[in-house]
Design a protein around this motif. Structure first.
Motif, PDB file in Angstrom:
ATOM      1  N   UNK A 113     -49.476 -17.718  60.993  1.00 43.31           N
ATOM      2  CA  UNK A 113     -49.332 -16.713  62.040  1.00 43.31           C
ATOM      3  C   UNK A 113     -47.896 -16.222  62.172  1.00 43.31           C
ATOM      4  N   UNK A 114     -46.949 -17.121  61.955  1.00 41.43           N
ATOM      5  CA  UNK A 114     -45.548 -16.777  62.219  1.00 41.43           C
ATOM      6  C   UNK A 114     -44.660 -16.794  60.985  1.00 41.43           C
ATOM      7  N   UNK A 115     -45.171 -17.294  59.860  1.00 44.18           N
ATOM      8  CA  UNK A 115     -44.368 -17.469  58.647  1.00 44.18           C
ATOM      9  C   UNK A 115     -45.101 -16.808  57.482  1.00 44.18           C
ATOM     10  N   UNK A 116     -44.342 -16.186  56.564  1.00 42.58           N
ATOM     11  CA  UNK A 116     -44.984 -15.568  55.407  1.00 42.58           C
ATOM     12  C   UNK A 116     -43.991 -14.875  54.499  1.00 42.58           C
ATOM     13  N   UNK A 117     -44.538 -14.077  53.581  1.00 45.06           N
ATOM     14  CA  UNK A 117     -43.690 -13.358  52.628  1.00 45.06           C
ATOM     15  C   UNK A 117     -42.980 -12.215  53.334  1.00 45.06           C
ATOM     16  N   UNK A 118     -41.675 -12.138  53.100  1.00 45.98           N
ATOM     17  CA  UNK A 118     -40.874 -11.087  53.698  1.00 45.98           C
ATOM     18  C   UNK A 118     -40.452 -10.040  52.672  1.00 45.98           C
ATOM     19  N   UNK A 119     -40.007 -10.495  51.502  1.00 46.32           N
ATOM     20  CA  UNK A 119     -39.527  -9.586  50.476  1.00 46.32           C
ATOM     21  C   UNK A 119     -39.915 -10.133  49.107  1.00 46.32           C
ATOM     22  N   UNK A 120     -39.993  -9.224  48.136  1.00 46.13           N
ATOM     23  CA  UNK A 120     -40.116  -9.653  46.741  1.00 46.13           C
ATOM     24  C   UNK A 120     -39.263  -8.733  45.893  1.00 46.13           C
ATOM     25  N   UNK A 121     -38.605  -9.314  44.913  1.00 44.88           N
ATOM     26  CA  UNK A 121     -37.712  -8.565  44.034  1.00 44.88           C
ATOM     27  C   UNK A 121     -38.187  -8.723  42.593  1.00 44.88           C
ATOM     28  N   UNK A 122     -38.432  -7.607  41.928  1.00 46.57           N
ATOM     29  CA  UNK A 122     -38.890  -7.642  40.539  1.00 46.57           C
ATOM     30  C   UNK A 122     -37.767  -8.089  39.616  1.00 46.57           C
ATOM     31  N   UNK A 123     -38.121  -8.895  38.609  1.00 38.41           N
ATOM     32  CA  UNK A 123     -37.182  -9.315  37.570  1.00 38.41           C
ATOM     33  C   UNK A 123     -37.819  -9.045  36.216  1.00 38.41           C
ATOM     34  N   UNK A 124     -37.029  -9.159  35.145  1.00 43.91           N
ATOM     35  CA  UNK A 124     -37.496  -8.727  33.831  1.00 43.91           C
ATOM     36  C   UNK A 124     -38.030  -9.855  32.955  1.00 43.91           C
ATOM     37  N   UNK A 125     -38.189 -11.065  33.506  1.00 42.58           N
ATOM     38  CA  UNK A 125     -38.684 -12.167  32.697  1.00 42.58           C
ATOM     39  C   UNK A 125     -38.966 -13.385  33.558  1.00 42.58           C
ATOM     40  N   UNK A 126     -39.418 -14.453  32.924  1.00 44.12           N
ATOM     41  CA  UNK A 126     -39.753 -15.685  33.628  1.00 44.12           C
ATOM     42  C   UNK A 126     -38.500 -16.333  34.219  1.00 44.12           C
ATOM     43  N   UNK A 127     -38.628 -16.804  35.457  1.00 50.43           N
ATOM     44  CA  UNK A 127     -37.552 -17.549  36.098  1.00 50.43           C
ATOM     45  C   UNK A 127     -37.894 -19.028  35.990  1.00 50.43           C
ATOM     46  N   UNK A 128     -37.216 -19.739  35.100  1.00 53.03           N
ATOM     47  CA  UNK A 128     -37.402 -21.179  34.986  1.00 53.03           C
ATOM     48  C   UNK A 128     -36.448 -21.943  35.901  1.00 53.03           C
ATOM     49  N   UNK A 129     -35.275 -21.415  36.157  1.00 53.90           N
ATOM     50  CA  UNK A 129     -34.278 -22.113  36.957  1.00 53.90           C
ATOM     51  C   UNK A 129     -34.534 -21.977  38.445  1.00 53.90           C
TER      52      UNK A 129
END
Length: 544
Positions: free
Chosen positions: A96-112
């Motif tokens: 109810x009070x917590x969730x996704x706020x933003x998303x930023x596209x990247x060009x490949x897999x983020x392993x780190x």
């Protein structure tokens, strides 16, 4: 405290909060209200230890841009804890009070693991910045509060890689980087054309190299696999998989997926190579990868690591420098100080059940804890680790996991007398810690099993209260896209209570496609989740 020191460590309630290499200590540490124990250790020719019981009458930190995440699992002990989070609590983390706020596209897999610095001057303004790296050889800085991309640099040409059980389709930047906030430096290792690996020291303000990038290459004396004229070279097929570390004025890199295990140390200022260590110079195997986990360090700057199988047929022989399926204690200059190898190493080797799929954690007293694919969790005395004998001589061994092999990948987390493991095909489990040993079985369990690799949990808390265990379910991983990663949050004091997961609110909180071995970062009221195509930022829906 402000004092010129060569090396310094500051602990609050047994959690490593701050470390410095070559410079002044000048830091403010926030703590929740109540009693605390502060330990400061400075090395300047001789150890000086100051211990103090303190009482805090009002809490600080959190929500105000004050808590950095500069390394894998937050600190040199690899505890995985941010103990200064005052915004997120078990009472407000729900759908109810917590969730996704933003998303930023990247060009490949983020392993780190994402890294975070508050109040960084970028493009003429101060930002709370989150940094991520991709297998496309990209490094990004994003505004943590929804202000968009701050900068993006490409530091190489990623190479095609078709590893059915590993990294595909591109091999670029795999390990978690590390930040020196005093120098404003972000250290990154990137594979580029010809599978050459380069170490970079980037300016966090601009993304530009602060010194010239250094080609990573090494060799040691030996007659083992791949040797020529009495020397063993670091091969181009190695993955720089282990999370990078900054300690003792050095940058440490670990290597696996090749015919030997390697650890290389570079000067944090000039990037000149300082030391090289090989786990099997006269044999083969014993690689260093740890499911992407990091080296763990004690208060004297010694580092601890877990190695993988010996793929040779020769017996274990530490006398000639062969350390397969081992827990190793190394000096800051990478000399072997001690080790532990389980008595059934030959059985582990025959079944590809390597110890090195897991990563260790340094506990508050004199212990080290870690485990591998067979699900055994070993408690070791860091002053007498146990060597290699027909009967194991470690402090304690307990069994976790639900299957014979493929149990522990990556690292656990520790907070407030509880150790948390999430193994493959199993639920999150909590084990009590009495200061020297673990409970023989879990004291609490979650109710959601993750099918692939389990998870490496992280914890947010306000001192010893309001603990939340966060981890990322990567069961939907597929190199060609797959299904979304799922962020989970559990009440750290009772993990049977799941507070939230990102699949609860329909499509509102859906993350990007799952990556592998994902570790979330929690800071200043935000949770940063890496995926195969996005960085996703979660937080309270009513706050920026």
């Amino acid at each position: 405290s402000t004092a010129p020191v060569t090396r310094g460590l500051v602990y609050l309630d047994n959690n490593l909060m701050y470390q410095t290499n070559n410079g002044n200590v000048n830091t403010n540490i926030s703590a929740g209200a109540g009693g605390h124990y502060l330990v400061v250790q400075f090395y300047n020719g001789a150890w000086i230890k100051a211990s103090e019981n303190i009482t805090v009458t009002s809490g600080g930190g959190g929500g105000g841009g004050s808590v950095p995440v500069t390394m894998h699992k937050n600190d040199l002990a690899e505890t995985g804890v941010n103990a200064q989070e005052t915004t997120l609590t078990p009472s407000n983390v729900n759908q109810s009070t917590f969730g996704k706020k933003y998303s930023y596209a990247v060009d490949g897999q983020i392993y780190g693991q994402p890294l975070y610095l508050p109040n960084v001057s970028i493009n003429g303004a101060n930002h709370n910045a989150v940094f991520v790296v991709t297998e496309h050889d990209s490094v990004y800085a994003f505004d943590a509060n929804g202000g968009g991309q701050l900068w993006h640099v490409s530091i190489g040409n990623a190479v095609g890689n078709n590893d059915p059980e590993g990294i595909q389709p591109l091999l670029g930047i795999t390990s978690t980087p590390v930040i020196d906030p005093n120098l404003g430096s972000l250290y990154v290792a990137a594979v580029t054309t010809g599978r050459a690996l380069y170490l970079h020291k980037l300016d966090v303000h601009t993304g530009q190299d602060q010194v010239g990038a250094v080609k990573v290459q090494a060799s040691v004396p030996g007659t083992g696999d791949g040797s020529s004229n009495g020397r063993v070279p670091l091969s181009g097929g190695c993955y720089q998989r282990t999370a990078m570390a900054l300690a003792n004025g050095r940058i440490y890199l670990g290597f696996g997926h090749c015919n030997h295990g390697w650890i290389l140390a570079y000067d944090a200022g000039s990037l000149a190579q300082r030391e090289v260590f090989n786990t099997s110079p006269n044999g083969k195997g014993a690689t260093i990868w740890q499911g992407g986990g990091g080296f763990a360090f004690d208060g004297s700057g010694n580092l601890y690591v877990e190695s993988a199988d010996d793929t040779d047929t020769t017996p274990v022989n530490p006398g000639i420098g062969s350390y397969p399926d081992a827990f190793l204690k190394l000096s800051p200059s990478l000399q072997v100080l001690d080790y532990f190898i389980p008595s059934n190493e030959a059985y582990l080797r025959q079944n590809d059940a390597d110890i090195g799929s897991g990563a260790p954690i340094v506990m508050p007293n004199n212990e080290l804890i870690g485990g591998g694919k067979d699900g055994r969790v070993f408690v070791l005395n860091r002053n007498n680790m146990g060597g290699f004998h027909s009967q194991d001589q470690n402090v304690q061994t307990i069994q976790t996991g639900t299957q014979q092999f493929d149990n522990i990948w990556g690292s656990p987390a520790y907070w407030n007398g509880i150790l948390y493991y999430h193994t493959e095909a199993d639920v999150l489990k909590a084990y009590g810690w009495n200061g020297s040993t673990l409970t023989a079985g879990p004291i609490a369990r979650g109710d959601k099993a993750y099918t692939v690799h389990g998870a490496s949990p992280s914890i947010s808390a306000n001192g010893n209260s309001n603990g939340i265990v966060w981890d990322v379910e990567d069961s939907g991983y597929d190199p060609n896209g797959g299904s979304p990663a799922i962020l989970h949050a559990y009440n750290a004091s009772n993990i049977a209570q799941e507070l939230y997961n990102s699949a609860q609110a329909g499509g509102r909180d859906t993350a990007g496609s799952a990556a592998k071995f994902s570790v979330p970062s929690i800071a200043d009221g935000h949770v940063f989740v890496p995926t195969s195509n996005q960085l996703v930022v979660y937080g309270l829906l009513s706050q920026p």
